[in-house]
Design an enzyme around this catalytic site. Sequence first.
Site: not given
Lengths: 273, 273, 273, 273, 273, 273
Positions: E93, E128, E160, E190, E211
């Site tokens: 597993r 992410k 960002k 960004e 973006d």
Amino acid sequence: MEPLVRAALLEDLGRAGDITSQAIVPNAIQAKAALVARQAGTVAGLAFAQLAFELIDPGLRVTIAIPDAQKISPGETIAIIEGPAQSLLTAERVALNFLGHLSGIATVTASIAGAIAHTKAKITCTRKTTPNLRAAEKYAVRCGGGQNHRFGLDDAILIKDNHIALAGGIGEALRRAKAHAGHLVKIEIEVDTLAQLEEVLRHGADAILLDNMPPAMLRDAVEMVNGQAITEASGRITPETAPAIAETGVDLLSAGWLTHSAPVLDIGLDIET
Amino acid sequence: MEPLVRAALLEDLGRAGDITSQAIVPNAIQAKAALVARQAGTVAGLAFAQLAFELIDPGLRVTIAIPDAQKISPGETIAIIEGPAQSLLTAERVALNFLGHLSGIATVTASIAGAIAHTKAKITCTRKTTPNLRAAEKYAVRCGGGQNHRFGLDDAILIKDNHIALAGGIGEALRRAKAHAGHLVKIEIEVDTLAQLEEVLRHGADAILLDNMPPAMLRDAVEMVNGQAITEASGRITPETAPAIAETGVDLLSAGWLTHSAPVLDIGLDIET
Amino acid sequence: MEPLVRAALLEDLGRAGDITSQAIVPNAIQAKAALVARQAGTVAGLAFAQLAFELIDPGLRVTIAIPDAQKISPGETIAIIEGPAQSLLTAERVALNFLGHLSGIATVTASIAGAIAHTKAKITCTRKTTPNLRAAEKYAVRCGGGQNHRFGLDDAILIKDNHIALAGGIGEALRRAKAHAGHLVKIEIEVDTLAQLEEVLRHGADAILLDNMPPAMLRDAVEMVNGQAITEASGRITPETAPAIAETGVDLLSAGWLTHSAPVLDIGLDIET
Amino acid sequence: MEPLVRAALLEDLGRAGDITSQAIVPNAIQAKAALVARQAGTVAGLAFAQLAFELIDPGLRVTIAIPDAQKISPGETIAIIEGPAQSLLTAERVALNFLGHLSGIATVTASIAGAIAHTKAKITCTRKTTPNLRAAEKYAVRCGGGQNHRFGLDDAILIKDNHIALAGGIGEALRRAKAHAGHLVKIEIEVDTLAQLEEVLRHGADAILLDNMPPAMLRDAVEMVNGQAITEASGRITPETAPAIAETGVDLLSAGWLTHSAPVLDIGLDIET
Amino acid sequence: MEPLVRAALLEDLGRAGDITSQAIVPNAIQAKAALVARQAGTVAGLAFAQLAFELIDPGLRVTIAIPDAQKISPGETIAIIEGPAQSLLTAERVALNFLGHLSGIATVTASIAGAIAHTKAKITCTRKTTPNLRAAEKYAVRCGGGQNHRFGLDDAILIKDNHIALAGGIGEALRRAKAHAGHLVKIEIEVDTLAQLEEVLRHGADAILLDNMPPAMLRDAVEMVNGQAITEASGRITPETAPAIAETGVDLLSAGWLTHSAPVLDIGLDIET
Amino acid sequence: MEPLVRAALLEDLGRAGDITSQAIVPNAIQAKAALVARQAGTVAGLAFAQLAFELIDPGLRVTIAIPDAQKISPGETIAIIEGPAQSLLTAERVALNFLGHLSGIATVTASIAGAIAHTKAKITCTRKTTPNLRAAEKYAVRCGGGQNHRFGLDDAILIKDNHIALAGGIGEALRRAKAHAGHLVKIEIEVDTLAQLEEVLRHGADAILLDNMPPAMLRDAVEMVNGQAITEASGRITPETAPAIAETGVDLLSAGWLTHSAPVLDIGLDIET
């Protein structure tokens, strides 16, 4: 030893590893390289260097030419490493960081050990070591011909000026130490003056640290002790000052800078093929 | 930072702890002590020292008088520690081992940074650091006014002589590096001669390490580069040699000994009450 | 201490935790419980028990009624725990496993310490401890009025029969030990006969372990030693045999079973409200 | 298993290792030694002992003569260890500490298992284990012919008196347990009286712990349960009391002292050459 | 890699291990099993699966038929495992959990990489990722033909919208970034609009993240940038939308869902004998 | 939970930390931010997100608006974070990676739980989880209204096709399982056909896994079992297929994709001030 080397490799590799060698040196290329002394000195730490290479790639073979505790001259080859070139370059810096640091300690220790070889005194290190490298550094001191003092606070009792002040005097400090110590624990105490020394001798101790005394005063101290305890001189021990101090008859010279301020021994890695 | 300090404390305490202070200094006695500079220098690592005291006993209160990155004179008090005397003495050596080591690095860095302050050049460290103390040592370099180079092998591509040899030339090495590098990875390459520099400039690189070049040659190199890349001079950088090197117009001076061979800054702990 | 307790809690909680209390005892219910002695004995390890409760839930408050090293009678309350009932039940077993084990060791130690209180001899433990609980068990011995022997192989030199055989004799073993030992390391040696003892005394040692000697022979041995070394008797030390052995004049009695075979002291947790 | 043995070795070796054997027994000397039973009993834990030797020195070869779960007589050889004498002595104590502790548990378990072999009942251990040795101790119980109860709080639901009190009764406790339990989780409940047992049987449970009931009462209880649940008797289970309890028809006898109070089995290491 | 696999095995084995296979499959039975694809996709993570088998039992031999980064069809055998059947089932597993997860990521990456193969653009992942699996997931992206973005917050500067807002504007954010960045650190920023892009181009940056711009706007942006910086398009990248985005001339497409939402690739283990 | 979050933060921070925020966002700036749902779903994992913020900076205060296990609509605020802006941005990604992943699992679980709410059946997860996140993922399943199956291989016996084949049949497999299982361990067995089911019922088992059976066959199976065991249906369970399967009368539906293939729930962090 392995956790130290593994951690140092992870510290250097980060998450993506040696991106330079990955990019430029194909996995299949084999190389032969030599660890070469750039300075005269005493070797210490080859097992750390060897482990750095082997942990990166078990296919790297390390052959030691001049083992730990031996003296080296500039240009001499200390060890040969053979195997995948990419792996070899990846491990190089960590291997050299260990080897240079520990050989640096062995080298300064040997310089003092040599300077006092005509006396019965020995050079010893202290607990003033680089954080988390103490056992390795104490090993390097032994490679340089030195002896080891306490490995930590629990090895033996060493009563310093602050302890004496807080106990209210030498006699009381020694009394408390003897009452607390297990039957296999030795007691050493630091003194700055001959008056303090006299008080210590009245109460008894296994060893006495004679701190920052000039040679003449050390000679008087050794005479007063007269074999009733081990004597250790500390403070400003250098290859230049050591002979006069050792000739006073003390058993030990101790110096913190062996471990905390020894410059690295310059060792490089030369790719041969 | 905490794992490093915790490990260093365990290294010093062993299994039975500070048997000297346990024997001699009753738990209930309170003390006030000062960390005092015995030499002039630049402070770095107070947070490590503070943590050593606090991990041994949360009842120890550390008040910082002269924070990291500040210059100190002999005899100046850097910090005050108050609380249980036994705990204070137990943590002393580990606290001082960190503080002395890191302040030693900051001090030598500051001596070079000062020597080149009249130029646009900056002093930077390398990956020649003490195993497992790299991040702390790089912080100490910043405290001394230096800049940091790569933190590890995965930060950026740095092509050295061995890589060039194994790739078969500067052009091929740079080609492979550019093909492999992610879009946020810079490429630096080491050259020893102006001929190599010329070849690098034909292929392009983000930064160029000019290794062991004398000032006159460095000046020529900077002229040739003419702003097309960052320039970094390395080899034999000392407070004495640094000004002439910095005055050649290079962007950076890099020196391994800042981190691997800086002697500790002598700092002591004086019990005040 | 915290890593030991944390590991023991994880060992008991597994992945899903205390599913019984989660199912049956709502989080909001508060309880007050007492740790109650079911047998007479000596308490040791309350800090471990307290930590088990607090690590499970910082909202559990532990109030100690009878601290470590104190004697308790059946039915007496050792400590009170107040707080969320579910958390209290979750931590119960681990807390009791530590407290019962360590109090068991303190209790048997105290029984021997009491039996020899009329002599100058002390009872001491050995390295025959439960794996990974040595420091805790040595602490429990101290709670019971005993002394601690070596914490590990690096504390002091203890030469046993196998060492003597491999060295080729007592004299050679002692010579090698003295040549190797640092200046703060003591040397103890084990002997089985008075002939061996005589040989040891000719060469000198800090302490002598008189193994499995009957009282009459011990008395002769102590006389022979005549204060030149610390004397330690071992072998079959029980509350019954201890007085006769201690009355021979030896300094120490050592017994492995204090730490490896002491039955737990029966302590229970009673919910009061 | 390896982390446990490794930690126990570090606990014994400290920072400087086995300084006695380092001083006295040259690295090159080879030896052959036997692990020999000094008492009759049942072996358990040879893999721990073997690992202790092999982790200290992969050059030590362990040959097992009498494997785990076998009975031994005094004087019998359990295993032979061959290899470097220094390493052998360094690992000896940790190897014996594991082997003696686990064989002690196997031995007392076997004594009860033997006493009830004429019945269908089995002897089982509890969660009253030595902190951080639970899995090893449960293995030793199996070596002695016993069965294992829960490995931790998350294995199954076991409702005790405190849970019943906090839930407000047996019925409510069982109701909550069934609502919370996953479909592969069994539920056991402790009762002290036949009245409680009757209530449990009305609500249903997978297993019932009959606590501290005398044999006659146990017999009635078994009759009342009549196969609707597994029955487990606990409280004062010894080799003497076990037969009468087992003959009442219960499925299991459980005893905490198997794991928390079994004395070590005395096993020694004899150097043969 | 090994710590991850070891932890996952411990997570699955718990304290008592695979009690099903222990009960049913005798240790001595040998088996041969195949890892078989149930879906088409791209393989990644075989080294994790192999390590899971080998850590459970070094006697399990894994032979890889289709290595990482290769495409597979339903029914194809990826690897063969031979050895003790009990061990094989115990590791199954965990091996499949790693292999399925990483192959799922490689498969979705390959689907996009294929869709944009006719352009110069590359597909790249983000930060992410699944907690504590980042390096493995980034490797799986490379297996699928993708490129890697930053491995963490310290790799490069990525400014960002929140950073811009807190700095008070694009110009100030870029100025601060350049002042802080080491000489080998790149800066990406960004932008959401062409006006922002214009401002960035006035100040300069190494890379620009465009973006959530529609293809037509992206095309304008690429034209404005005109090779002065690397361009990266993000937002709603799927195999369907990717071609039109890639055809705008951007250098990179980045997509978080490659790593955080890729469904596992269905791979099973079939016992053959 | 804390080790998981701490490791994920270290994975993201690397050696030098969040160099973007360090460069651009002064330490002293305070901010207020909201975790905002971009999609409808069910929240799970807020404690992980909260811990990520608090471990980075204890000065960050997290206020939860919609707790775990609650449904959210697009645009809704789940939690507010206030404190130093630099710290807030540093922790953002790790917090969102945990929260998005676990909420994704809760969301798909809730979609199935809702689809079968009119039946007595429950939805349950499997051991097909992301390596080293099992406990967290099982918690997310409970947040979505699901039940948990085994946490690992040691929780219960689950006999699958490979076990049956290696045992030589269902009867033998069940016999071995019962002989080996402790008294608190349940036994489940997987069957593919009604013939196998009949054989299982002859031998008895606590639970039966009906694998990949169509609803009509499931209905027959449930009738055959007739309450003698718990029934669990597996294979191709989706929100669409679940109602028909649940209406057959099975006790449980199990689905691996809940944990291994649930897409993240899109949640963002909006700086408010």
